[in-house]
Design a protein around this motif. Structure first.
Motif, mmCIF file in Angstrom:
data_model
loop_
_atom_site.group_PDB
_atom_site.id
_atom_site.type_symbol
_atom_site.label_atom_id
_atom_site.label_comp_id
_atom_site.label_asym_id
_atom_site.label_seq_id
_atom_site.Cartn_x
_atom_site.Cartn_y
_atom_site.Cartn_z
ATOM 1 N N LYS A 1 0.815 -1.219 0.000
ATOM 2 C CA LYS A 1 0.000 0.000 0.000
ATOM 3 C C LYS A 1 0.847 1.268 0.000
ATOM 4 N N ARG A 2 2.157 1.128 -0.282
ATOM 5 C CA ARG A 2 3.037 2.314 -0.260
ATOM 6 C C ARG A 2 2.629 3.344 -1.299
ATOM 7 N N ALA A 3 1.952 2.909 -2.349
ATOM 8 C CA ALA A 3 1.517 3.819 -3.425
ATOM 9 C C ALA A 3 0.412 3.119 -4.203
ATOM 10 N N PRO A 4 -0.420 3.878 -4.927
ATOM 11 C CA PRO A 4 -1.411 3.227 -5.792
ATOM 12 C C PRO A 4 -0.689 2.280 -6.760
ATOM 13 N N VAL A 5 -1.308 1.158 -7.049
ATOM 14 C CA VAL A 5 -0.604 0.111 -7.809
ATOM 15 C C VAL A 5 -0.070 0.626 -9.150
ATOM 16 N N HIS A 6 -0.816 1.532 -9.812
ATOM 17 C CA HIS A 6 -0.330 2.002 -11.115
ATOM 18 C C HIS A 6 0.859 2.952 -10.982
ATOM 19 N N PRO B 1 -8.624 0.995 -2.325
ATOM 20 C CA PRO B 1 -8.336 2.309 -2.922
ATOM 21 C C PRO B 1 -6.950 2.394 -3.552
ATOM 22 N N MET B 2 -6.035 1.484 -3.162
ATOM 23 C CA MET B 2 -4.706 1.481 -3.777
ATOM 24 C C MET B 2 -4.693 0.715 -5.102
ATOM 25 N N ALA B 3 -5.831 0.123 -5.463
ATOM 26 C CA ALA B 3 -5.902 -0.610 -6.729
ATOM 27 C C ALA B 3 -6.966 -0.040 -7.666
ATOM 28 N N ASN B 4 -8.009 0.588 -7.107
ATOM 29 C CA ASN B 4 -9.166 0.941 -7.949
ATOM 30 C C ASN B 4 -9.120 2.370 -8.524
ATOM 31 N N ARG B 5 -7.952 2.999 -8.453
ATOM 32 C CA ARG B 5 -7.747 4.352 -9.009
ATOM 33 C C ARG B 5 -8.591 5.408 -8.288
ATOM 34 N N ALA B 6 -8.943 5.117 -7.012
ATOM 35 C CA ALA B 6 -9.802 6.030 -6.258
ATOM 36 C C ALA B 6 -9.241 7.452 -6.200
ATOM 37 N N GLY B 7 -7.914 7.570 -6.124
ATOM 38 C CA GLY B 7 -7.327 8.898 -5.947
ATOM 39 C C GLY B 7 -7.129 9.675 -7.246
ATOM 40 N N VAL B 8 -7.469 9.066 -8.368
ATOM 41 C CA VAL B 8 -7.235 9.731 -9.652
ATOM 42 C C VAL B 8 -8.267 10.849 -9.841
ATOM 43 N N PRO B 9 -7.805 12.075 -10.107
ATOM 44 C CA PRO B 9 -8.751 13.195 -10.197
ATOM 45 C C PRO B 9 -9.756 13.066 -11.345
ATOM 46 N N LEU B 10 -10.874 13.720 -11.149
ATOM 47 C CA LEU B 10 -11.972 13.690 -12.116
ATOM 48 C C LEU B 10 -11.558 14.225 -13.488
ATOM 49 N N SER B 11 -10.579 15.101 -13.503
ATOM 50 C CA SER B 11 -10.114 15.659 -14.776
ATOM 51 C C SER B 11 -9.400 14.593 -15.611
ATOM 52 N N ILE B 12 -9.010 13.480 -14.980
ATOM 53 C CA ILE B 12 -8.306 12.406 -15.699
ATOM 54 C C ILE B 12 -9.229 11.211 -15.920
ATOM 55 N N MET B 13 -10.018 10.864 -14.887
ATOM 56 C CA MET B 13 -10.952 9.735 -15.009
ATOM 57 C C MET B 13 -12.260 10.086 -14.339
ATOM 58 N N ASP B 14 -13.362 9.800 -15.019
ATOM 59 C CA ASP B 14 -14.674 9.973 -14.385
ATOM 60 C C ASP B 14 -15.292 8.593 -14.181
ATOM 61 N N GLN B 15 -15.068 8.068 -12.979
ATOM 62 C CA GLN B 15 -15.506 6.696 -12.713
ATOM 63 C C GLN B 15 -17.014 6.585 -12.522
ATOM 64 N N PHE C 1 -13.152 2.022 -13.000
ATOM 65 C CA PHE C 1 -11.929 1.401 -13.520
ATOM 66 C C PHE C 1 -11.983 -0.108 -13.319
ATOM 67 N N MET C 2 -12.377 -0.539 -12.119
ATOM 68 C CA MET C 2 -12.614 -1.964 -11.866
ATOM 69 C C MET C 2 -14.053 -2.212 -12.298
ATOM 70 N N ARG C 3 -14.233 -2.526 -13.548
ATOM 71 C CA ARG C 3 -15.550 -2.474 -14.163
ATOM 72 C C ARG C 3 -16.337 -3.759 -13.921
#
Ligand code: A3P
Length: 293
Positions: A64-69, A229-243, A248-250
């Motif tokens: 969990k040191r960083a988001p997986v991506h 949250p470290m795998a599902n791109r939870a922290g990615v801003p809305l300007s980059i992804m609108d989940q 992302f985990m569809r």
């Protein structure tokens, strides 16, 4: 507006990647690099989490040191002024685990020269297309896919980021005859995750006891990763992804293409597929419960 793609040797890539191309091509691999290679939407995030769990001996806090991506530098990634994938990799101590979506013909040559280990995950073309379509709907940094019937044509023509699916899988399938490539299938991972994780561990020179193996199987299951949250791109801003458009985990299933392809599209696809895949012994499972052809 959505960005346009650029092109290198007939392969569409982000314009920023094209701008960095000389630096990407001259990337210096190290002999102990492990490179995770996939066509987009083939299960990159999934294999990254599996590899990390194996390398960290199942230590969830370390994973969990960083988001997986963000844990594994993405070689061809560029978004100035942020450090590029090449710069991130250069700053990383060995042994490094890196990620790429590049087809064989565009891989920086030093990966071959240094005889690195490659871990390739392949996913059947129809599910890749569907997953890519939904990804392009929700990601704001790739072209708008338009309606499904238009995207279907674009994907068949290979006019998507990282180029045609067929050349990608065929290229890496062939590379395994001359290089150290572990070639995995998304569908096999769905069928028997434990067995596939063991394969990866063996490839990495690790021996997992039953307890650790079970822990990795649990932690990398779709439902657990979807909530992580470290795998599902939870922290990615809305300007980059609108989940809210598509998570992302569809779905994480085999055979969702059946909910998208019309009968006519499926016939056309199969005909085209047969032509493009002629002469290879590479086969895919398109739905669980059915054997490979
Ligand atoms: P779907 O859109 O079909 O659901 P990538 O990481 O290469 O972008 O691939 C994303 C695809 O892998 C998505 O497919 C996503 O749901 C699926 N995926 C991610 N983690 C998974 C897991 N643990 N099990 C199964 N599928 C997973």
């Amino acid at each position: 507006g959505r960005p346009e793609l650029g092109e290198v040797e007939g392969i569409l890539l982000s314009q920023a990647t094209c701008n960095e191309w000389q630096r990407i091509q001259s990337f210096q691999a190290r002999p102990d690099d492990l490179l995770i290679c996939t066509y987009p939407k083939a299960g990159t995030t999934w294999i990254q989490e599996i590899v990390d769990m194996i390398q960290q001996d199942g230590d969830l806090e370390k994973c969990k040191r960083a988001p997986v991506h963000r844990r594994h530098p993405f070689i061809e990634w560029a978004r100035p002024p942020q450090p590029s994938g090449v710069e991130q990799a250069e700053a990383m101590p060995s042994p490094r685990t890196l990620k790429t979506h590049l087809p064989v013909k565009l891989l920086p040559p030093s990966f071959w020269e240094q005889q690195c280990k490659f871990l390739y995950v392949a996913r059947n073309a129809k599910d890749c297309m569907v997953s890519y379509y939904h990804f392009q709907r929700m990601s704001k940094v790739v072209p708008d896919p338009g309606p499904w019937h238009e995207y279907f044509e674009v994907f068949m023509a290979g006019k998507v980021g990282w180029g045609p699916w067929h050349d990608h899988v065929k290229g890496w399938w062939k590379a395994k005859d001359t290089h150290c490539v572990l070639f995995l299938f998304y569908e096999d991972m769905k069928k028997d995750l434990k067995r596939e994780i063991q394969k990866v561990a063996r490839f990495l020179g690790k021996n997992l006891d039953q307890e650790l193996l079970e822990k990795i199987v649990y932690h990398t299951s779709f439902d657990v990763m979807k909530d992580n949250p470290m795998a599902n791109r939870a922290g990615v801003p809305l300007s980059i992804m609108d989940q809210s458009i598509s998570p992302f985990m569809r779905k994480g299933t085999v055979g969702d293409w059946k909910n998208h392809f019309t009968v006519a599209q499926n016939e056309r696809f199969d005909e085209d597929y047969e032509e493009k895949m002629a002469g290879t012994n590479l086969t895919f499972c398109m739905e669980l419960g059915s054997a490979k052809p």
